[in-house]
Design a protein around this motif. Structure first.
Motif, PDB file in Angstrom:
ATOM      1  N   GLU A  28      37.917  47.784  59.565  1.00  0.00           N
ATOM      2  CA  GLU A  28      38.306  48.036  58.323  1.00  0.00           C
ATOM      3  C   GLU A  28      39.801  49.119  58.399  1.00  0.00           C
ATOM      4  O   GLU A  28      40.528  48.764  57.714  1.00  0.00           O
ATOM      5  CB  GLU A  28      37.298  49.171  57.698  1.00  0.00           C
ATOM      6  N   PHE A  29      39.761  49.689  59.680  1.00  0.00           N
ATOM      7  CA  PHE A  29      41.172  50.517  59.950  1.00  0.00           C
ATOM      8  C   PHE A  29      42.194  49.458  60.202  1.00  0.00           C
ATOM      9  O   PHE A  29      43.277  49.575  59.634  1.00  0.00           O
ATOM     10  CB  PHE A  29      40.980  51.661  60.975  1.00  0.00           C
ATOM     11  N   THR A  30      41.799  48.419  60.855  1.00  0.00           N
ATOM     12  CA  THR A  30      42.755  47.405  61.323  1.00  0.00           C
ATOM     13  C   THR A  30      43.199  46.521  59.864  1.00  0.00           C
ATOM     14  O   THR A  30      44.399  46.227  59.739  1.00  0.00           O
ATOM     15  CB  THR A  30      42.242  46.287  62.263  1.00  0.00           C
ATOM     16  N   ALA A  31      42.340  46.302  58.942  1.00  0.00           N
ATOM     17  CA  ALA A  31      42.665  45.380  58.054  1.00  0.00           C
ATOM     18  C   ALA A  31      43.631  46.348  56.726  1.00  0.00           C
ATOM     19  O   ALA A  31      44.198  45.804  56.114  1.00  0.00           O
ATOM     20  CB  ALA A  31      41.207  45.222  57.146  1.00  0.00           C
ATOM     21  N   ALA A  32      43.373  47.706  57.161  1.00  0.00           N
ATOM     22  CA  ALA A  32      44.215  48.371  56.192  1.00  0.00           C
ATOM     23  C   ALA A  32      45.788  48.709  56.642  1.00  0.00           C
ATOM     24  O   ALA A  32      46.444  49.475  56.164  1.00  0.00           O
ATOM     25  CB  ALA A  32      43.286  49.849  56.034  1.00  0.00           C
ATOM     26  N   GLY A  33      45.853  48.140  58.105  1.00  0.00           N
ATOM     27  CA  GLY A  33      47.142  48.289  58.541  1.00  0.00           C
ATOM     28  C   GLY A  33      47.032  49.653  59.250  1.00  0.00           C
ATOM     29  O   GLY A  33      48.296  50.138  59.450  1.00  0.00           O
ATOM     30  N   LEU A  34      45.992  50.295  59.615  1.00  0.00           N
ATOM     31  CA  LEU A  34      46.044  51.403  60.275  1.00  0.00           C
ATOM     32  C   LEU A  34      45.487  51.113  61.508  1.00  0.00           C
ATOM     33  O   LEU A  34      44.424  52.099  62.088  1.00  0.00           O
ATOM     34  CB  LEU A  34      45.058  52.356  59.557  1.00  0.00           C
ATOM     35  N   PRO A  35      45.890  50.236  62.750  1.00  0.00           N
ATOM     36  CA  PRO A  35      45.142  50.260  63.863  1.00  0.00           C
ATOM     37  C   PRO A  35      45.203  51.426  64.836  1.00  0.00           C
ATOM     38  O   PRO A  35      44.359  51.534  65.640  1.00  0.00           O
ATOM     39  CB  PRO A  35      45.974  48.944  64.339  1.00  0.00           C
ATOM     40  N   TRP A  36      46.166  52.148  64.595  1.00  0.00           N
ATOM     41  CA  TRP A  36      46.217  53.471  65.550  1.00  0.00           C
ATOM     42  C   TRP A  36      45.049  54.329  65.371  1.00  0.00           C
ATOM     43  O   TRP A  36      44.873  55.376  65.970  1.00  0.00           O
ATOM     44  CB  TRP A  36      47.619  54.068  65.350  1.00  0.00           C
ATOM     45  N   PHE A  37      44.334  54.242  64.406  1.00  0.00           N
ATOM     46  CA  PHE A  37      43.014  54.999  64.258  1.00  0.00           C
ATOM     47  C   PHE A  37      41.811  54.407  65.062  1.00  0.00           C
ATOM     48  O   PHE A  37      40.781  55.249  65.242  1.00  0.00           O
ATOM     49  CB  PHE A  37      42.680  55.129  62.619  1.00  0.00           C
ATOM     50  N   THR A  38      42.263  53.238  65.374  1.00  0.00           N
ATOM     51  CA  THR A  38      40.863  52.729  66.047  1.00  0.00           C
ATOM     52  C   THR A  38      40.365  52.850  67.536  1.00  0.00           C
ATOM     53  O   THR A  38      39.311  52.850  68.110  1.00  0.00           O
ATOM     54  CB  THR A  38      41.093  51.098  65.755  1.00  0.00           C
ATOM     55  N   PRO A  39      41.516  53.192  68.317  1.00  0.00           N
ATOM     56  CA  PRO A  39      41.201  53.423  69.761  1.00  0.00           C
ATOM     57  C   PRO A  39      40.074  54.316  69.998  1.00  0.00           C
ATOM     58  O   PRO A  39      39.357  53.830  70.926  1.00  0.00           O
ATOM     59  CB  PRO A  39      42.311  54.038  70.460  1.00  0.00           C
ATOM     60  N   GLU A  40      39.932  55.486  69.322  1.00  0.00           N
ATOM     61  CA  GLU A  40      38.700  56.268  69.585  1.00  0.00           C
ATOM     62  C   GLU A  40      37.244  55.407  69.473  1.00  0.00           C
ATOM     63  O   GLU A  40      36.351  55.645  70.250  1.00  0.00           O
ATOM     64  CB  GLU A  40      38.608  57.445  68.457  1.00  0.00           C
ATOM     65  N   TYR A  41      37.282  54.773  68.475  1.00  0.00           N
ATOM     66  CA  TYR A  41      36.010  53.892  68.010  1.00  0.00           C
ATOM     67  C   TYR A  41      35.771  52.696  68.968  1.00  0.00           C
ATOM     68  O   TYR A  41      35.005  52.267  69.473  1.00  0.00           O
ATOM     69  CB  TYR A  41      35.906  53.461  66.667  1.00  0.00           C
ATOM     70  N   ASP A  42      37.075  52.146  69.409  1.00  0.00           N
ATOM     71  CA  ASP A  42      36.996  50.917  70.435  1.00  0.00           C
ATOM     72  C   ASP A  42      36.535  51.562  71.801  1.00  0.00           C
ATOM     73  O   ASP A  42      35.357  50.937  72.427  1.00  0.00           O
ATOM     74  CB  ASP A  42      38.575  50.653  70.674  1.00  0.00           C
ATOM     75  N   VAL A  43      36.823  52.923  72.185  1.00  0.00           N
ATOM     76  CA  VAL A  43      36.191  53.177  73.405  1.00  0.00           C
ATOM     77  C   VAL A  43      34.861  53.534  73.377  1.00  0.00           C
ATOM     78  O   VAL A  43      34.179  53.474  74.106  1.00  0.00           O
ATOM     79  CB  VAL A  43      37.043  54.741  73.584  1.00  0.00           C
ATOM     80  N   ARG A  44      34.375  53.971  71.807  1.00  0.00           N
ATOM     81  CA  ARG A  44      32.899  53.999  71.804  1.00  0.00           C
ATOM     82  C   ARG A  44      32.168  52.828  71.992  1.00  0.00           C
ATOM     83  O   ARG A  44      31.107  52.854  72.601  1.00  0.00           O
ATOM     84  CB  ARG A  44      32.718  54.792  70.427  1.00  0.00           C
ATOM     85  N   VAL A  45      32.580  51.940  71.316  1.00  0.00           N
ATOM     86  CA  VAL A  45      32.174  50.541  71.544  1.00  0.00           C
ATOM     87  C   VAL A  45      31.861  50.009  73.026  1.00  0.00           C
ATOM     88  O   VAL A  45      30.941  49.724  73.619  1.00  0.00           O
ATOM     89  CB  VAL A  45      32.793  49.344  70.968  1.00  0.00           C
ATOM     90  N   ALA A  46      32.981  50.284  73.847  1.00  0.00           N
ATOM     91  CA  ALA A  46      33.144  49.979  75.292  1.00  0.00           C
ATOM     92  C   ALA A  46      32.018  50.871  76.012  1.00  0.00           C
ATOM     93  O   ALA A  46      31.172  50.274  76.891  1.00  0.00           O
ATOM     94  CB  ALA A  46      34.453  50.690  75.754  1.00  0.00           C
TER      95      ALA A  46
END
Length: 989
Positions: A610-628
């Motif tokens: 949802e962040f990426t679709a809204a053009g806000l990819p810089w909000f996602t690293p925190e959650y990408d790390v949680r997925v990892a």
């Protein structure tokens, strides 16, 4: 005081010992002493050899200008009595002509006419001696290139390559180096590197190669964009030239490389390691090269605003970069002027000035070793960075700040800070002042609570009660962050009610209402954790704490309310899309707390999408790390790696250096764990770079260098790995990184040094690691390290120390019940004893003990696998026992004793063959090796029939062997050869 040399053999031994000493004045002084001793012997050849030795050590030192006197004496002796020279010394005399030619060229006080005369003398003597003109034309090329006579240089170069190679030609490696340097000077970098390829790949080498080629290749590689190779050549090459005093010109290549690749701090480290290079005057040409790159480096530092920084320089005073730049430039140009005056051209001066005036080739090439930036990293203007404040352009600044903040773009707070600076002394309306205060509060973090309250007052003054509630909600969340969770809950409960009431009256919008609800949800999430750190930042043990179930249920209800509120508004308002994404992330966090890891992964991924679709990819690293992290806990390594890569890709240029370092570190561990050593090295290198940029060299940086060194070692890049691991050890500590990390780093470094032949240093690292491991409850690592230390000490010729290490290892292996390695330590001690005077009996005793220990363990082994392993170990022990007895037999003085001892050798070989036979096909090659060794020995002892039987047995064993089996082919050939010696053709097999 020099030792008295009693005879010629003693002189030769002394010269051989001196030749092994490090290059430098001490070795040169010893050579001079040995010449005096040689003259006392009254043997012309002794004097000739001592003069040759003196020439050799002068040539490989900083005192090259001292070669001419001993050479003149040698040449006079040759002209007067050539019969005093043996073949080797006659050859050496003609060989050294080349050194004289190059040596004269590097001394500006020797007239060019004398250099040319010497070239003619060399050509005449080579012709008389029947040598090719290849070396002569090479020397002529050097003269022409030195003075800048391009036409003559090209002719000589062509003649050099066309002439036949003979015993007077330089070695292949040195020739290719000189040819490549010429191509690089002509701007043909690719051609130069192709010429150097056989040297770089190890096909050709000598005392000074690949040392020089590695240095010369650095800038061509950078210019061609082959940065990974350039980095590798620097690490590998500098390690080679560092201990060699005579290689000042190659050392200068590495300083130059640092100056032109953003590694100025490392360049300073290199200068500090060789203070004598500033002033050693024995070879003016290499001093000129060195001073030119010193000037380059100091000018670079001065250009970075570091002209007053203290730097290494000539002894006797302190130097700033600016001062050293001036001194080195003056010295270099004075030397260049002397060469040009001698040569009658401006070529040397032009080259020096060009070298000093070079511009950086890349902004920064990370090297992996510990360095800090000489200057702060240049701050590139990031995308959408705010403009410089301009009061006249305040409306434009306001518009840009609102665009960035409304779109949740990076640098919005910086843009509002620019507005605040531009607005100083300017009357603004309440709305403008509210937004300035609001964003300043956001920038202040935990200290922004009061400013949020001020912003709320201004929003009310501006007639926006909804935004005032939102600002107070942000203030409440700040209080929760500082531990005031109860107060924040009470505040947001009231704000929640008021916001919904305003929304119901159409007195505020969805954006403001959603903001208030999200602030309350955030505060509730803090309550879920009992006011502890946010889950994503908490240590693993804190995440396991039981969450507050009532707060968790409240979060779920509120999140659903937020999602319902923003539904239908996310397509045209990125703030609403961000609220929905954050809401799903909160649900993911709660799912993780409840133990539903699969649902947590799904919801975190939904948030990032949802962040990426809204053009806000810089909000996602925190959650990408949680997925990892969740994928890792679920054992899904591929998904872990994918999520970490997503974090890097989404964060892009907006990630802080420390975050980049952490992500690359995790990727280094993941990729290394799946065996991708090259990829792991790349991530570890990036991690080290970003850790250094973040000022975390001693923490994240040291760990990254630890991983990088291990990855390089796994690729067989031992010289590079050693440089990196040594750099890591400078900052690794047991207290900060753990004793396991320190032990592993020293272990890896010991392995590197062992492969590089630096056995004494390898032993030191292994012993230091063993001392730490000695205190561990499990002693396997301690035993292994003690054993490896024994190997290194033995290779270093430290027999007593090696034996002591093996004794310690043997006791540990015995305690661990590891008979195989106990046996190996006993065998190693036996070989050490065999090499000592009077150690034969101890050698036999130790090998006998090894056999006995292996036999006993084999008899008691209940596990079939263990029994097979011990059988193989027993076979190898018998084989080594035979080899050891053979060595001792060949050293026996009496023929009868030799023959008796050979009988013992044969017995051990027979036992080895018998034991290996019990292993079937797994022991076939070892068995046939023992059979053939026994057959050769039987042949020597005159036992022809037994030798015939051995050869036939081997041929029979390989009768059905596959022709692609190289060992089988070699064994059959050897057996057939043995039959030929026995005058019987091999039977058809």
């Amino acid at each position: 005081m020099t030792d008295v040399i009693g005879d010629f053999d003693a002189l030769r031994r002394a010269m051989a010992e001196n030749a092994e000493r490090p290059e430098g004045p001490a070795r040169n002084a010893r050579a001079e002493e040995l010449l005096v001793e040689a003259e006392k012997l009254g043997i012309p050849l002794a004097v000739i050899e001592a003069l040759g030795h003196q020439l050799n050590v002068y040539n490989y030192s900083s005192e090259k200008d001292r070669m001419f006197v001993p050479f003149a004496r040698l040449l006079r002796m040759w002209d007067e009595r050539p019969e005093d020279f043996d073949a080797y010394e006659a050859h050496s005399l003609h060989w050294v002509f080349k050194w004289m030619s190059a040596g004269m060229l590097g001394q500006p006080h020797i007239p060019l006419a004398s250099v040319e005369t010497w070239l003619g003398e060399m050509e005449d003597r080579y012709r008389i001696a029947g040598h090719s003109e290849r070396a002569v034309r090479s020397a002529e090329f050097s003269i022409a290139a030195h003075v800048g006579d391009r036409a003559r240089a090209e002719r000589a170069y062509a003649a050099w390559l066309a002439a036949d190679r003979d015993s007077m030609a330089d070695c292949h490696a040195c020739e290719l180096h000189g040819q490549g340097v010429w191509q690089a000077e002509l701007g043909r970098d690719a051609e130069a590197l192709e010429l150097w390829r056989p040297v770089l790949e190890g096909e050709f080498s000598c005392a000074h190669e690949p040392h020089q080629v590695l240095g010369s290749s650095l800038l061509p590689l950078v210019r061609l964009g082959r940065l990974d190779e350039a980095r590798a050549h620097h690490l590998r090459g500098f390690r080679l030239v560092r201990p060699m005093e005579s290689m000042r010109d190659a050392y200068a290549d590495h300083v130059e490389f640092c100056a032109l690749t953003g590694n100025e701090a490392r360049g300073l480290e290199l200068l500090a390691q060789r203070p004598a290079y500033f002033t050693d005057s024995g070879h003016p040409r290499s001093r000129l090269d060195f001073l030119a790159v010193v000037t380059l480096l100091m000018d670079r530092l001065t250009g970075l605003g570091l002209g007053e920084r203290q730097v290494p320089g000539p002894a006797g005073r302190t130097w700033t970069a600016r001062e050293l730049a001036g001194w080195a430039r003056a010295e270099a140009l004075e030397l260049a002027g002397r060469f040009d005056a001698r040569n009658g051209t401006a070529h040397v001066g032009d080259q020096a000035r060009t070298r000093m005036a070079q511009e950086p080739l890349v902004e920064r090439l990370p090297l992996g070793v510990r360095t800090v930036r000489a200057a702060p990293a240049p701050v590139a203007a990031p995308p959408e960075a705010p403009a410089v404040p301009d009061p006249a352009g305040l409306p434009a600044l306001l518009a840009e700040a609102r665009r960035l903040s409304d779109g949740l773009r990076p640098h919005a707070t910086e843009a509002w800070a620019a507005v605040a600076r531009a607005a100083e002394g300017v009357e603004l309306d309440a709305r403008d002042r509210a937004e300035i205060a609001d964003h300043e509060a956001m920038d202040r973090g935990p200290e922004g609570s009061a400013l949020f309250e001020r912003a709320a007052e201004l929003y009310l003054e501006a007639g926006d009660p909804g935004e005032a509630l939102a600002a107070r909600g942000r203030a409440a969340y700040i209080r929760a962050l500082t531990g005031e969770v109860d107060a924040a809950l009470a505040a947001t409960e009231e704000l929640y009610d008021r916001a919904l009431a305003l929304y119901a009256e159409d007195a505020t919008g969805v954006r403001q209402t959603a903001s208030v609800l999200m602030s309350r949800a955030r505060v509730l999430m803090r309550a879920v954790h009992g006011g502890a750190a946010v889950l994503g930042d908490a240590p693993e043990d804190e995440r396991a704490a039981d969450p507050d179930p009532e707060a968790a249920e409240a979060v779920v209800r509120l999140v659903r309310e937020i999602l319902a509120l923003v539904d239908g508004h996310t397509g045209d308002d990125v703030r609403m899309a961000a609220r929905a994404a954050e809401a799903h992330a909160m649900l993911a966090e709660l799912a993780e707390l409840s133990g539903d890891l699969e649902q947590a992964v799904t919801l975190f991924r939904q948030a990032t999408e949802e962040f990426t679709a809204a053009g806000l990819p810089w909000f996602t690293p925190e959650y990408d790390v949680r997925v990892a992290a969740l994928a890792h806990r679920l054992g899904r390594t591929d998904e872990t790696e994918e999520a970490l890569r997503d974090a890097l890709a989404h964060g892009g240029p907006y990630l802080e250096p420390v975050a980049r370092a952490q992500l690359h570190l995790q990727l280094a561990e993941v990729t290394g764990g799946r065996g991708a050593a090259e990829e792991a090295a790349g991530h570890a290198l990036d991690a080290a770079h970003w850790a250094d940029e973040a000022g975390e060299s001693g923490t994240l940086g040291a760990w990254a260098r630890h991983l990088l060194g291990g990855a390089l070692l796994r690729q067989g890049r031992c010289a590079e790995a050693a440089e990196v691991l040594e750099s890591a050890l400078a900052e690794l500590s047991v207290e900060r990184h753990g004793d396991g990390t320190v032990v592993q780093t020293r272990w890896w470094l010991g392995d590197c040094l062992s492969e590089l032949g630096e056995h004494r240093d390898a032993a030191e690292q292994r012993l230091l690691a063993a001392e730490i491991a000695r205190h561990w409850p499990e002693q396997q690592d301690h035993a292994t390290l003690a054993h490896l230390a024994g190997e290194s000490l033995g290779h270093a010729g430290l027999t007593v120390e090696a034996d002591r290490a093996y004794v310690q290892a043997a006791e540990l292996w015995r305690q661990l019940g590891n008979t195989r390695f106990l046996v190996r330590s006993l065998r190693a001690r036996a070989w050490l004893a065999a090499g000592e005077e009077g150690g034969a009996e101890d050698a036999r005793r130790l090998m006998t003990e090894a056999v006995r220990a292996c036999e006993e363990a084999r008899e008691n082994a209940a596990d079939p696998v263990e029994h097979t392993e011990l059988t193989a170990e027993l076979g190898h022990t018998h084989r080594q026992f035979g080899d050891l007895l053979f060595r001792l037999a060949t050293e026996a003085a009496e023929e009868g004793a030799v023959r008796a001892a050979l009988g013992g050798v044969l017995e051990q070989l027979e036992q080895a063959a018998t034991v290996f036979a019990a292993l079937g096909t797994d022991g076939l090659h070892s068995r046939t090796s023992a059979e053939l060794a026994a057959g050769r020995l039987e042949f020597d002892l005159g036992r022809q029939e037994d030798a015939l039987a051995r050869a036939r047995t081997v041929l029979a064993l390989y009768a059905d062997a596959d022709d692609t089996d190289e060992v089988a082919r070699a064994r059959r050939t050897e057996a057939a050869h043995l039959l030929d010696h026995l005058a019987e053709p091999p039977p058809d097999a």
